[in-house]
Design a protein around this motif. Structure first.
Motif, PDB file in Angstrom:
ATOM      1  N   GLU A   1       0.835  -1.197   0.000  1.00 42.92           N
ATOM      2  CA  GLU A   1       0.000   0.000   0.000  1.00 42.92           C
ATOM      3  C   GLU A   1       0.872   1.250   0.000  1.00 42.92           C
ATOM      4  O   GLU A   1       0.538   2.255  -0.624  1.00 42.92           O
TER       5      GLU A   1
ATOM      6  N   LEU B   1      -4.921  -9.171  -2.816  1.00 45.45           N
ATOM      7  CA  LEU B   1      -5.856  -8.500  -3.700  1.00 45.45           C
ATOM      8  C   LEU B   1      -6.674  -9.491  -4.514  1.00 45.45           C
ATOM      9  O   LEU B   1      -7.804  -9.192  -4.915  1.00 45.45           O
ATOM     10  N   GLN B   2      -6.106 -10.681  -4.785  1.00 49.41           N
ATOM     11  CA  GLN B   2      -6.803 -11.673  -5.607  1.00 49.41           C
ATOM     12  C   GLN B   2      -7.024 -12.992  -4.869  1.00 49.41           C
ATOM     13  O   GLN B   2      -7.332 -14.005  -5.491  1.00 49.41           O
ATOM     14  N   ASP B   3      -6.827 -12.993  -3.537  1.00 51.32           N
ATOM     15  CA  ASP B   3      -7.074 -14.161  -2.702  1.00 51.32           C
ATOM     16  C   ASP B   3      -6.286 -15.384  -3.178  1.00 51.32           C
ATOM     17  O   ASP B   3      -6.829 -16.469  -3.400  1.00 51.32           O
TER      18      ASP B   3
ATOM     19  N   ASP C   1     -11.243  -2.365  -8.821  1.00 48.06           N
ATOM     20  CA  ASP C   1     -11.506  -3.299  -7.727  1.00 48.06           C
ATOM     21  C   ASP C   1     -10.214  -3.854  -7.135  1.00 48.06           C
ATOM     22  O   ASP C   1     -10.144  -4.111  -5.919  1.00 48.06           O
ATOM     23  N   GLU C   2      -9.189  -4.068  -7.979  1.00 46.17           N
ATOM     24  CA  GLU C   2      -7.970  -4.739  -7.524  1.00 46.17           C
ATOM     25  C   GLU C   2      -6.775  -3.791  -7.515  1.00 46.17           C
ATOM     26  O   GLU C   2      -5.623  -4.246  -7.466  1.00 46.17           O
ATOM     27  N   TYR C   3      -7.006  -2.501  -7.577  1.00 50.04           N
ATOM     28  CA  TYR C   3      -5.933  -1.512  -7.592  1.00 50.04           C
ATOM     29  C   TYR C   3      -5.029  -1.705  -6.360  1.00 50.04           C
ATOM     30  O   TYR C   3      -5.524  -1.996  -5.272  1.00 50.04           O
TER      31      TYR C   3
ATOM     32  N   ASN D   1      -1.099 -13.112  -2.274  1.00 55.02           N
ATOM     33  CA  ASN D   1      -1.727 -12.040  -3.036  1.00 55.02           C
ATOM     34  C   ASN D   1      -3.075 -11.753  -2.387  1.00 55.02           C
ATOM     35  O   ASN D   1      -4.066 -12.451  -2.622  1.00 55.02           O
TER      36      ASN D   1
ATOM     37  N   ASN E   1       0.422  -5.873  -0.183  1.00 52.71           N
ATOM     38  CA  ASN E   1      -0.666  -6.250  -1.086  1.00 52.71           C
ATOM     39  C   ASN E   1      -0.418  -7.607  -1.729  1.00 52.71           C
ATOM     40  O   ASN E   1      -1.322  -8.430  -1.839  1.00 52.71           O
ATOM     41  N   TYR E   2       0.804  -7.818  -2.178  1.00 49.41           N
ATOM     42  CA  TYR E   2       1.150  -9.098  -2.812  1.00 49.41           C
ATOM     43  C   TYR E   2       2.662  -9.288  -2.721  1.00 49.41           C
ATOM     44  O   TYR E   2       3.431  -8.326  -2.654  1.00 49.41           O
TER      45      TYR E   2
END
Length: 784
Positions: free
Chosen positions: A387, A440-442, A690-692, A438, A396-397
């Motif tokens: 972030e 943001l994308q689970d 959505d995934e920014y 990750n 975030n990832y």
């Protein structure tokens, strides 16, 4: 008066130090197949009247003034060869070692003019070679070999030309393999894209390289995994007689190279030599000065040890390594573009190493050569996004992965009655680990695979059939112990054949044709991918297949001039397709992410086809040039089976590289490149929001939009000085002389107010396009 005398004395000393010098150049003439030295071979220096012959050891010595020369070697029963553009300096010279090809028995009464264009029996088509001088003085290349290669026909970089992805005839960047003195190396760039290739800066030190050979088709059967290209980098050996140092400062890095003999004692030459270099980038300092947020930094090293055991046995120990660190720093003044860079660009920490030992043994009867290579390579990659990227807060990832390989490659080549028969095998122990988070994308998994790849091959070639025809045929097969197709060698049988026909008695016209089938195993990032439950999803991944059909005509109207035209057609099968995006992975790999870390199906098809035209003038009266044009189509099927233009389908590639060497060691060189309209996939705005800060592309729209053509011209001006104790090369370079803007796909960032605060509800805004920048720079190369 004293001051005047002192000034005159210093001036005289300065003038004397740059007076014309005589420099001793050493070399060896040998048979290209057997490696045997040739006694009494003739060496002629063009336009000087000078020359010599080899002694009982096949060695020679020339005394030349500093300058650039074309030097021809000839021997009864062999095709003559001209080493073009050979640079002689007062310090820092390399030995001139020339290999000659045996001529046909009935050609004794035919005069074949010496040519600087070398040919290969294994790869009669699509073979290009670059000399050390062509590599070092390439305008706009910044001593980066990967950039220099892009001047050859059919070769382009990724979109905009910023990265060093080598895209050959519309194929993906990861379809090429690289060899350094016969040792396979995974990549030739810093900040490489794992699972693919490329990066913004080259890894190899140009001071080491004796030459580069690129094959865009007709790959020798000894190479595993090429689909589009094989690049072989040949390193020179260290000086056998004395220690030398090369120091180079360019726009982005500083490099030091040392070389010399080991255990020489009182002998004139040592049987053991070394080369070692260390390079350090300072791009991070330049970007800081001009206020950019990115901070790329790297170290790299390269080394080579040669040891001659006896007349028939030798050892080479060589390797390269790099430490790459890509961080971010917020500039003092806020702009939407720089804020988006801070948020979207990943942090990269990479460590790579490749090292190998090669044992060459020549049979005493001259009928065969054994070559055994054992090598090790590792890539450790940490790829992260936060972030707050600057302070690395709020993960975030993150992907932390490691690829490790141990490789054994023994080969034997036998020579009999103009036949060359090679056979061998390779065994590769592979280990891959990956820990991915990750949020943001689970995606959250930790994987580890360990398996063995192996292959075997045989290739035969015969020269001068009916004094007109060269012919080669080969076959190889590969397997592994991991995928569901493991140990099924018959499924990857890959035959290939090629012919080269002399159309006139002087060998000034040649017709060439090749056909071949080639296989490549999927990248480790695909094979090792797991779901969150720990299930390996891609064990059913198949070997990717590419079938090449190529034919062409070459004409040599003068010894230093070549015209060629080629047509090619490549078919692809079993290409991985992303289940998530529905697109062939042939369209990916040209960015700073990770390629293939996802679920795939091996059902993709593709095709690229087109034609190439090349004019190449080797050094003649101070002029040299390469003009290359390629027209091609590149398209791959998506998950529905529909063919769409690929992300590399630029259609038109035009490049010109040339130079003029004139009096007093001045040289002016120019490079111009034109790349046609390249397709791109636009940003999926809804998913990206959505995934920014991840940017999600809409691959359903790939081919519906094209970038503007890319055009850039670079110029370089060199001046060399030769003193008794040192040689100095000072160059001035201007990249993008006409200030052309680099075409890039539209990019987006979060909408913010003037002080950088996000405006709620959050939304994406289109960022301004980049403007063209003229980049002047200077460089210094010092040999002593």
């Amino acid at each position: 008066m004293k001051k005047l005398l002192l000034t005159l004395s210093l001036s005289c000393f300065w003038l004397l130090s740059f007076a014309q010098l005589k420099v001793e150049i050493y070399g060896v003439i040998s048979d290209s197949q057997t490696g045997e030295t040739l006694i009494g071979a003739n060496i002629v220096v063009e336009n000087t009247g000078g020359g010599t012959t080899t002694d009982l050891d096949g060695k020679f010595q020339l005394s030349l003034e500093p300058g650039t020369y074309n030097i021809t070697a000839s021997y009864l029963g062999y095709e003559s060869y001209t080493r073009s553009n050979f640079l002689v300096q007062s310090q820092g010279n390399s030995d001139l070692n020339i290999e000659l090809n045996a001529a046909g028995t009935l050609l004794d009464n035919v005069e074949i003019t010496a040519s600087p264009f070398a040919r290969s029996l294994e790869s009669p088509l699509s073979l290009q070679k670059l000399s050390p001088e062509e590599l070092k003085t390439y305008p706009g290349g910044n001593n980066d070999i990967a950039k220099v290669v892009q001047s050859l026909p059919g070769i382009s970089g990724s979109i905009g030309g910023f990265r060093n992805d080598i895209i050959i005839r519309g194929g993906a960047p990861n379809e090429n393999v690289y060899y350094l003195d016969g040792i396979e190396i995974p990549n030739i760039n810093h900040f490489s894209t794992q699972g693919s290739a490329g990066g913004p800066a080259g890894l190899l030190n140009v001071s080491f390289i004796e030459g580069v050979e690129l094959s865009a088709s007709s790959f020798g059967a000894k190479y595993d995994n090429p689909l589009s290209g094989v690049l072989q980098f040949d390193q020179r050996s260290g000086n056998k007689r004395k220690f030398q140092t090369n120091f180079r400062v360019s726009a982005s890095e500083a490099a030091a190279t040392i070389e010399g003999p080991l255990f020489k004692g009182d002998k004139e030459e040592s049987n053991t030599t070394f080369l070692f270099s260390l390079r350090r980038s300072y791009l991070q300092l330049l970007f800081q000065l001009i206020g950019l947020p990115i901070r790329p930094s790297y170290w790299d090293y390269q080394y080579k040890f040669d040891h001659k055991i006896d007349e028939y046995n030798s050892l080479i120990f060589t390797g390269i390594g790099a430490i790459d660190d890509f961080t971010l720093k917020a500039p003092d003044d806020f702009t939407p573009e720089q804020q988006a860079t801070l948020e979207q660009v990943p942090l990269i920490e990479q460590y790579s190493v490749s090292t190998g030992l090669i044992w060459k043994r020549r049979r005493q009867d001259g009928k065969g050569i054994y070559n055994t290579a054992f090598s090790f390579n590792r890539l450790r990659n940490q790829f992260s996004g936060y972030e707050d990227n600057e302070n690395q807060v709020g993960l975030n990832y993150q992907t932390f992965s490691r690829e490790t390989e141990f490789k054994l490659r023994p080969t034997y080549t036998h020579f009999i009655n103009n036949w060359s028969i090679s056979t061998g095998f390779n065994v590769i122990s592979s280990k891959y680990t990956n820990k991915t988070q990750n949020f943001l994308q689970d995606i959250n998994y930790e994987a580890g695979i360990n398996f063995v790849k192996y292959g075997l091959f045989v290739q035969a070639a015969k020269a001068n059939i009916w004094d007109r025809l060269d012919f080669t045929v080969g076959i190889r097969s590969d397997a592994n112990t991991f995928t569901e197709e493991s140990n099924q060698l018959l499924k990857t049988l890959s035959p290939r054949a090629g012919v080269s026909v002399r159309l006139d008695k002087n060998d000034s016209w040649r017709w060439n044709a090749t056909v071949g089938s080639y296989y490549k195993i999927a990248p480790y990032t695909i094979l090792g991918f797991q779901d969150n439950s720990g299930n390996l999803l891609n064990k059913d991944a198949k070997y990717i297949n590419s079938i090449h059909f190529v034919t062409g005509l070459a004409h040599y109207p003068y010894p230093s001039l070549k015209f060629s035209v080629e047509g090619f057609y490549k078919l692809y099968n079993n290409y991985p397709i992303s289940i998530k995006d529905g697109v062939s992975l042939a369209n990916q790999g040209g960015d700073f992410s990770i390629l293939g870390d996802e679920d795939i199906i091996s059902s993709g098809k593709g095709r690229t086809y087109g034609g190439e035209f090349l004019v190449q003038q080797k050094l003649f009266k101070g002029i040299y040039a390469i003009l290359a044009y390629t027209y091609f189509h590149s398209e791959f099927a998506d998950i529905t089976g529909e063919f769409k233009p690929s992300a590399w389908d630029s259609r038109h590639l035009l490049s010109f590289t040339g130079g003029w060497k004139f009096g007093n060691n001045y040289e002016l060189s120019v490079r111009s490149r034109l790349v046609g309209q390249t397709p791109y996939a636009p940003v999926d705005l809804e998913r990206t929001l959505d995934e920014y800060p991840l940017t999600i592309l809409d691959y359903d729209q790939l081919g519906a939009n094209n970038l503007e053509p890319f055009y850039q011209t670079d110029i370089r001006f060199d001046k060399k000085w030769n003193a008794k104790m040192f040689a100095l090369n000072l160059y001035f370079e201007v990249q993008n002389v006409f200030g052309q803007a680099v075409p890039t796909p539209p990019s987006y960032g979060l909408d913010r107010n003037e002080i950088g605060e996000i405006i709620l509800p959050s939304s994406l805004i289109l960022l301004p396009e980049s403007q063209g920048i003229v980049l002047p720079s200077i460089g210094i190369v010092l040999d002593f």
